[in-house]
Design an enzyme around this catalytic site. Structure first.
Site, PDB file in Angstrom:
ATOM      1  N   ASN A  20       0.662  -1.114   0.254  1.00 47.22           N
ATOM      2  CA  ASN A  20      -0.109   0.184  -0.008  1.00 47.22           C
ATOM      3  C   ASN A  20       0.826   1.273  -0.173  1.00 47.22           C
ATOM      4  O   ASN A  20       1.516   1.371   1.125  1.00 47.22           O
ATOM      5  CB  ASN A  20      -1.114   0.406   1.357  1.00 47.22           C
ATOM      6  CG  ASN A  20      -2.315   0.762   0.753  1.00 47.22           C
ATOM      7  OD1 ASN A  20      -1.631   2.381   0.696  1.00 47.22           O
ATOM      8  ND2 ASN A  20      -3.014   0.597   1.760  1.00 47.22           N
ATOM      9  N   HIS A  46      -0.342   7.199   9.515  1.00 46.99           N
ATOM     10  CA  HIS A  46      -1.886   7.411  10.932  1.00 46.99           C
ATOM     11  C   HIS A  46      -0.933   8.960  11.655  1.00 46.99           C
ATOM     12  O   HIS A  46      -0.387   8.630  12.306  1.00 46.99           O
ATOM     13  CB  HIS A  46      -2.460   6.878  11.168  1.00 46.99           C
ATOM     14  CG  HIS A  46      -3.858   6.414  10.736  1.00 46.99           C
ATOM     15  ND1 HIS A  46      -5.104   7.344   9.593  1.00 46.99           N
ATOM     16  CD2 HIS A  46      -4.002   5.015  10.370  1.00 46.99           C
ATOM     17  CE1 HIS A  46      -5.994   6.068   9.509  1.00 46.99           C
ATOM     18  NE2 HIS A  46      -5.978   4.854   9.184  1.00 46.99           N
ATOM     19  N   ALA A  52       7.306 -15.076   5.075  1.00 47.71           N
ATOM     20  CA  ALA A  52       5.933 -15.187   5.370  1.00 47.71           C
ATOM     21  C   ALA A  52       5.690 -13.860   6.628  1.00 47.71           C
ATOM     22  O   ALA A  52       6.383 -13.743   7.504  1.00 47.71           O
ATOM     23  CB  ALA A  52       4.876 -16.434   5.865  1.00 47.71           C
ATOM     24  N   ALA A  99      10.806 -15.364   8.312  1.00 52.50           N
ATOM     25  CA  ALA A  99       9.042 -14.620   8.630  1.00 52.50           C
ATOM     26  C   ALA A  99       8.747 -14.177   9.735  1.00 52.50           C
ATOM     27  O   ALA A  99       8.863 -14.638  10.714  1.00 52.50           O
ATOM     28  CB  ALA A  99       8.159 -15.751   8.699  1.00 52.50           C
ATOM     29  N   ARG A 110      15.540  -8.084  14.621  1.00 54.14           N
ATOM     30  CA  ARG A 110      17.084  -7.224  14.050  1.00 54.14           C
ATOM     31  C   ARG A 110      18.025  -8.331  13.823  1.00 54.14           C
ATOM     32  O   ARG A 110      17.867  -9.351  13.100  1.00 54.14           O
ATOM     33  CB  ARG A 110      17.545  -7.621  16.020  1.00 54.14           C
ATOM     34  CG  ARG A 110      17.755  -8.646  16.330  1.00 54.14           C
ATOM     35  CD  ARG A 110      17.298  -8.917  18.264  1.00 54.14           C
ATOM     36  NE  ARG A 110      17.346  -9.853  18.442  1.00 54.14           N
ATOM     37  CZ  ARG A 110      17.893 -11.086  18.179  1.00 54.14           C
ATOM     38  NH1 ARG A 110      19.612 -11.246  17.690  1.00 54.14           N
ATOM     39  NH2 ARG A 110      17.649 -12.269  18.471  1.00 54.14           N
TER      40      ARG A 110
END
Length: 204
Positions: free
Chosen positions: A98, A124, A153, A171, A191
């Site tokens: 996005n 926001h 993932a 993941a 990290r």
């Protein structure tokens, strides 16, 4: 029929057509989606593979390199922003990118993303406790994923982050700061635990 009503009907017919194209199975469906995206994107290198039920919001602000591939149920938005992909990018099912609201996401060549990866390049604004968060607008930013990166993932990457060339992110990690080239990183927040050299342990 008023001009406004005509425009509404025309838009809805377009929406139904898009829903039909993105729901088609098999090779016919992929060819139809390939045709649809190449006509609408700012640029395309060709040979795209797009699985079913993906969403492209404002594809006119997106560019795609050669051999872009994405699994089913992916979501892409560039409303008020920019989203670009290098060559041979491969995204697994349910990836969410996005770049809307003055954001920018830049993906390099040969990038791999596992299922459920999420990148959001705007946040926001919430600094004023006396106003509703939804009334304070957004702060746009940039995310860059350099070439030959693998995101496992459900990795989350926030705005303002650059992931260096050849990096691997395990993941479920949440990336809140830049990661060096060829690093292996895990955790929340992510990290670095190693550098790619020879035989390294699976980052999970």
């Amino acid at each position: 029929m008023t001009v406004g009503l005509f425009a509404t009907v025309r838009a809805e017919v377009g929406d139904h057509h898009t829903a039909f194209v993105f729901g088609l199975p098999g090779r016919v469906g992929n060819r139809a989606r390939n045709w649809w995206l190449r006509r609408r994107a700012a640029s395309s290198g060709g040979r795209l593979f797009i699985d079913r039920n993906c969403v492209f919001m404002d594809p006119e602000r997106m560019s795609f390199g050669l051999e872009f591939r994405c699994g089913a149920d992916c979501f892409f938005s560039a409303q008020g922003g920019q989203l670009s992909f290098g060559a041979r990018v491969s995204l697994n099912r349910g990836v969410h990118l996005n770049a809307s609201v003055a954001g920018e996401i830049v993906i390099g060549d040969d990038v791999l993303m596992g299922p459920g990866v999420m990148l959001r390049s705007a946040d926001h604004i919430f600094g004023d406790p006396d106003r509703l968060i939804r009334e304070q607008g957004h702060a746009g930013g940039r995310i860059e994923v350099e070439s030959d990166v693998w995101l496992g993932a459900n990795v989350v990457v926030v705005r303002g982050v650059t992931i260096g060339k050849g990096a691997v992110v395990g993941a479920g990690a949440v990336v809140t700061k830049d990661l060096p080239p060829y690093s292996i990183s895990v955790g929340v927040p992510a990290r670095q635990i190693a550098v790619r050299s020879g035989a390294m342990p699976d980052p999970g």
